[in-house]
Structures are given as structure tokens and as C-alpha cells.
Design a protein around this motif. Structure first.
Motif, mmCIF file in Angstrom:
data_model
loop_
_atom_site.group_PDB
_atom_site.id
_atom_site.type_symbol
_atom_site.label_atom_id
_atom_site.label_comp_id
_atom_site.label_asym_id
_atom_site.label_seq_id
_atom_site.Cartn_x
_atom_site.Cartn_y
_atom_site.Cartn_z
ATOM 1 N N GLU A 1 1.137 11.087 -10.545
ATOM 2 C CA GLU A 1 0.416 9.908 -11.126
ATOM 3 C C GLU A 1 1.092 8.569 -11.007
ATOM 4 N N GLY A 2 0.191 7.558 -10.521
ATOM 5 C CA GLY A 2 0.605 6.338 -10.336
ATOM 6 C C GLY A 2 1.748 6.081 -9.214
ATOM 7 N N ALA A 3 2.230 7.111 -8.598
ATOM 8 C CA ALA A 3 3.211 6.680 -7.692
ATOM 9 C C ALA A 3 2.536 5.554 -6.523
ATOM 10 N N THR A 4 3.521 5.119 -5.819
ATOM 11 C CA THR A 4 3.065 4.347 -4.520
ATOM 12 C C THR A 4 3.923 4.532 -3.486
ATOM 13 N N VAL A 5 3.305 4.727 -2.254
ATOM 14 C CA VAL A 5 3.918 4.801 -0.873
ATOM 15 C C VAL A 5 3.707 3.370 -0.434
ATOM 16 N N LYS A 6 4.741 2.557 -0.122
ATOM 17 C CA LYS A 6 4.731 1.387 0.501
ATOM 18 C C LYS A 6 4.127 1.399 1.880
ATOM 19 N N MET A 7 3.643 0.166 2.236
ATOM 20 C CA MET A 7 3.045 -0.092 3.623
ATOM 21 C C MET A 7 4.116 0.185 4.784
ATOM 22 N N GLY A 8 3.766 1.138 5.727
ATOM 23 C CA GLY A 8 4.836 1.369 6.775
ATOM 24 C C GLY A 8 5.669 2.301 6.414
ATOM 25 N N ALA A 9 5.513 3.064 5.149
ATOM 26 C CA ALA A 9 6.801 3.979 5.050
ATOM 27 C C ALA A 9 6.578 5.116 5.657
ATOM 28 N N LYS A 10 7.900 5.839 6.077
ATOM 29 C CA LYS A 10 7.910 7.183 6.878
ATOM 30 C C LYS A 10 8.520 7.983 5.879
ATOM 31 N N ILE A 11 7.546 9.228 5.662
ATOM 32 C CA ILE A 11 8.133 10.010 4.498
ATOM 33 C C ILE A 11 7.775 11.485 5.152
ATOM 34 N N TYR A 12 8.995 12.096 5.300
ATOM 35 C CA TYR A 12 9.216 13.750 5.554
ATOM 36 C C TYR A 12 9.058 14.520 4.333
ATOM 37 N N GLY A 13 8.772 15.752 4.588
ATOM 38 C CA GLY A 13 8.777 16.748 3.586
ATOM 39 C C GLY A 13 10.191 17.367 3.423
ATOM 40 N N ALA A 14 10.711 17.919 2.317
ATOM 41 C CA ALA A 14 9.867 17.986 1.089
ATOM 42 C C ALA A 14 10.210 16.919 0.094
ATOM 43 N N THR A 15 9.330 16.130 -0.251
ATOM 44 C CA THR A 15 9.559 14.941 -1.000
ATOM 45 C C THR A 15 8.709 14.812 -2.234
ATOM 46 N N THR A 16 9.101 14.564 -3.345
ATOM 47 C CA THR A 16 8.322 14.200 -4.445
ATOM 48 C C THR A 16 8.531 12.734 -4.818
ATOM 49 N N LEU A 17 7.417 12.085 -5.126
ATOM 50 C CA LEU A 17 7.570 10.734 -5.811
ATOM 51 C C LEU A 17 6.861 11.026 -7.134
ATOM 52 N N GLY A 18 7.840 11.019 -8.185
ATOM 53 C CA GLY A 18 7.598 11.383 -9.565
ATOM 54 C C GLY A 18 6.517 10.258 -10.194
ATOM 55 N N PRO A 19 6.032 10.379 -11.424
ATOM 56 C CA PRO A 19 5.044 9.437 -11.857
ATOM 57 C C PRO A 19 5.554 8.123 -11.952
ATOM 58 N N TYR A 20 4.670 7.212 -11.293
ATOM 59 C CA TYR A 20 5.034 5.686 -11.394
ATOM 60 C C TYR A 20 6.220 5.321 -10.350
ATOM 61 N N SER A 21 6.620 6.162 -9.431
ATOM 62 C CA SER A 21 7.712 5.739 -8.668
ATOM 63 C C SER A 21 7.142 5.231 -7.531
ATOM 64 N N THR A 22 7.935 4.480 -6.605
ATOM 65 C CA THR A 22 7.710 3.570 -5.454
ATOM 66 C C THR A 22 8.499 4.203 -4.340
ATOM 67 N N GLY A 23 7.927 4.525 -3.221
ATOM 68 C CA GLY A 23 8.708 4.846 -2.143
ATOM 69 C C GLY A 23 8.392 4.071 -0.751
ATOM 70 N N GLY A 24 9.233 3.540 -0.215
ATOM 71 C CA GLY A 24 9.315 2.717 1.140
ATOM 72 C C GLY A 24 10.466 2.982 1.944
#
Length: 378
Positions: free
Chosen positions: A205-228
Motif C-alpha cells: 500500500e502506497g509504495a512507489t516505483v520511480k520512472m525507469g526503475a529496473k526491478i527484479y524478483g524477488a523484491t518487496t516494496l513495503g508500505p509507502y516505500s519508494t524504489g528507483g
């Protein structure tokens, strides 16, 4: 409106009346530092949910409890809850032969049998090592019998049957590849344009993946976290940020952490050898396998372009900056580059409150007291 998974009664499996599964964290808390410095073992997040939330869905809101009596038979709180394990627990609860007068079903023999069917998360690196398993389990637990929101036309979806989007999520102009594992996108989560996401993956809930991010498994973005930037096989507990370029792999990031732009962490030695990680409880290094990146306790932050060695462990509330590569162990409340200077208490509390304000959260008295205990024990 679709009910939250934790509100939907059809997920709740109760034990036999009057029986509550006893859990104990006495034997495992110290092995999971720094993540258990600021939370119960049951507050650890793996997959989509915390261990406590998993038990709520599997056994019901009142189907388990923490038992502080070290002599009483109890299941270790660091066992990974699964549907198969819950079925075994219910089976044991219904075995009449383990119900002597005045006793419940969970004597030591029953506990021992249950443990053989479960997976123990003993050390911090086990959190990311078994996150794929937890993601698959939670995805089925949360989504079975429910209908995903439609995948927007601008999204390139591979294996769309394994993609679940909650109401209120914002997903546009990205690639979601669920051929290698399911993808879960929680309410109010956002996957920005140009992102490349490969499952298994969860944006809570509320997590954000930023523009152009490259995310592989196995990844968890917890609540209201940001990944780039580039992220692989990493668990963010919640309210933490890696919003910029830089590599993070085979890692665990606690709550309220911030990785400055360009921060990167090695997850593999140049000789492909075994990585050793500091174990605060024993005061020694333990083998963590061939791949292990950054393990960062709650409320810790890095300056721009910080670089970490493989298997680096940072404590709680560290402000990491300065030239050169930091040491592989950074104690709680460290200030600067090498852990030799202590973060002043008033500054630490002020800074945490400022970070919480950015995400519309309040620094509670109980959280302050817990950190005060850690600070005064140094």
C-alpha cells in the motif's frame, strides 16, 4: 469497494475452540538483529505481509499469541507462516490424544512435529533468501477468490493472469513481467512510466516505483516505500526510500531508511566466495552464502554516492556519510563514515521526526522510548 485482505472473514481459519497457538520470540530475537531492535519478530515483513499479518489471515485475529514463559511449549515466532503450516497446526489441534485434562493440544511433541513442516527465518539474510517463497504464498493467500482491477491498456503485461492490481493503484506505461512469478500492486501504490518490473514482486500500500526503475524478483516494496534505479531480491519493510540510481541486491532495508542518490551496495565478492556478516549477538562473523548485500536497521540513512561492501550490516539510526567505503559493521546510532562517532540523541530524534513528517506520520512516545533504550544501552 473491495474489502482489505485483513478484513475479509473468509480467509480466517480458526483453531479448535479455546485453543490459541503459542509463539515465543525469546530464542530468536537476538539472531535477527538489527531488525528486532525496534520490533517484535512478528513485525518482520516477508513477501507482502508481516509475520503477524500472515498468522491473522491463517488462524484468525485471536488464533495466536506471544508466550513469554520460556518453559512452556511454544512455536518459534520466526517460523514462516504458510497455508500448509496452518493446516498442520489445525491437525495437531484436533488430535484428541494430545488433550490431557486441563491442557491444550500444543505440548512439546506437537510443537516438534509442527516445526518439521515449517521454515525458520533465523538470520537477517534469510529474509531475502526466502522472500520469493513468501511472495508466492502471500499472493495466493491474498488474491484467491478476488478479482484484480483491469490492467490499463498502456501497460505491457506478460502473463497477466499472475498480476493483481488493487483498487486505487496507479499503473501506466510500464512493463510488468509475471512469467517468473506473480506481481502484486497494492492500494494507492504507483508504478511510474518506463518502469521494468519482473516478478515475483510486491508494491504494498502506497509504495512507489520511480520512472525507469529496473526491478527484479524477488523484491518487496513495503508500505509507502519508494524504489528507483536497479533493485533485485530486496525487502523494504516500509516507509523507506531508494528513489534514485544505484544498485541494491540481496538486501533487507528496515523502516524509515533513506538511501541517497547513487548509493550502491555490492552483493557478491570479487572471488565469488562466501560472504560473512557480522552477528551482534555472538560478536562474530557468520557465513551468509555466496550473495548478500546491505542489511540496514530502521531509521538509518546514507549520503549521495555511498558505496557498501557485500554483507554490510548497519544498526539502528545511523547517519552514514564521508569518503571511502564504510566498514562492514556500523553500530547503532553511528554518525559519519566509520562508526566511531555517536549520533547525538536530540539530533537523532529531531531528524527522525522530520522524516516522519514528510510521509504524514507521527513519531510516537513508544517509538521514542524504544530508541532511548537502545541509545542508553550502547
Amino acid at each position: 469497494m473491495t474489502a482489505s485482505p485483513l478484513q475479509r472473514g473468509d480467509f480466517f481459519y480458526t483453531l479448535r475452540p479455546m485453543y490459541v497457538l503459542p509463539l515465543q520470540d525469546i530464542s530468536c530475537t537476538n539472531d535477527l538483529l538489527p531488525f528486532t531492535s525496534t520490533r517484535s519478530v512478528l513485525g518482520i515483513r516477508m513477501g507482502i505481509l508481516t509475520l503477524s499479518e500472515k498468522w491473522m489471515l491463517l488462524l484468525g485475529l485471536n488464533g495466536f499469541m506471544l508466550n513469554k514463559n520460556p518453559s512452556a511449549p511454544s512455536l518459534p515466532a520466526n517460523i514462516l507462516p504458510t497455508r500448509a503450516l496452518a493446516a498442520r497446526i489445525r491437525e495437531e489441534a484436533n488430535r484428541e490424544l494430545f488433550h490431557p485434562a486441563g491442557q491444550g493440544p500444543f505440548n512439546q511433541a506437537a510443537i516438534d512435529r509442527i516445526i518439521t513442516h515449517g521454515r525458520l527465518i533465523r538470520y537477517p539474510w534469510h529474509i531475502f533468501q526466502h522472500n520469493a517463497e513468501a511472495l508466492l504464498e502471500d499472493f495466493e493467500l491474498i488474491t484467491t477468490g478476488r478479482e484484480s482491477q483491469p490492467i490499463p491498456p498502456s501497460v505491457r503485461a506478460i502473463n497477466p493472469e499472475a498480476i493483481f492490481i488493487e483498487a486505487g493503484a496507479n499503473v501506466q506505461h510500464c512493463v510488468l513481467n509475471a512469467s517468473t512469478g506473480p506481481i502484486y500492486i497494492g492500494p494507492k501504490a504507483e508504478i511510474m512510466e518506463g518502469s521494468l518490473v519482473r516478478g515475483p514482486f510486491a508494491a504494498c500500500e502506497g509504495a512507489t516505483v520511480k520512472m525507469g526503475a529496473k526491478i527484479y524478483g524477488a523484491t518487496t516494496l513495503g508500505p509507502y516505500s519508494t524504489g528507483g534505479g536497479e533493485i533485485k531480491n530486496t525487502v523494504f519493510f516500509g516507509y523507506s526510500n531508494k528513489g534514485h540510481d544505484g544498485y541494491l541486491g540481496d538486501a533487507v532495508i528496515g523502516e524509515w531508511c533513506n538511501l541517497g542518490a547513487g548509493t550502491s551496495a555490492s552483493n557478491l565478492k570479487n572471488n565469488a566466495g562466501t560472504i560473512r556478516v557480522w552477528h551482534p549477538a555472538s560478536g562474530s562473523y557468520l557465513d551468509a552464502g555466496q550473495k548478500c548485500g546491505l542489511l540496514m536497521g530502521d531509521y538509518s540513512r546514507t549520503a549521495i554516492n555511498t558505496s557498501f561492501d557485500s554483507g554490510t550490516l548497519t544498526g539502528v539510526c545511523c547517519n552514514i556519510f564521508g569518503a571511502g567505503v564504510p566498514p562492514k559493521y556500523i553500530p547503532d546510532f553511528s554518525w559519519g563514515h566509520n562508526g566511531s562517532v555517536r549520533y547525538e540523541w536530540d539530533k537523532a530524534i529531531r531528524d527522525i521526526a522530520s522524516w516522519k513528517k514528510m510521509k504524514n506520520q507521527i513519531f510516537t512516545d513508544s517509538q521514542v522510548l524504544r530508541l532511548k533504550h537502545i541509545f542508553e544501552s550502547l
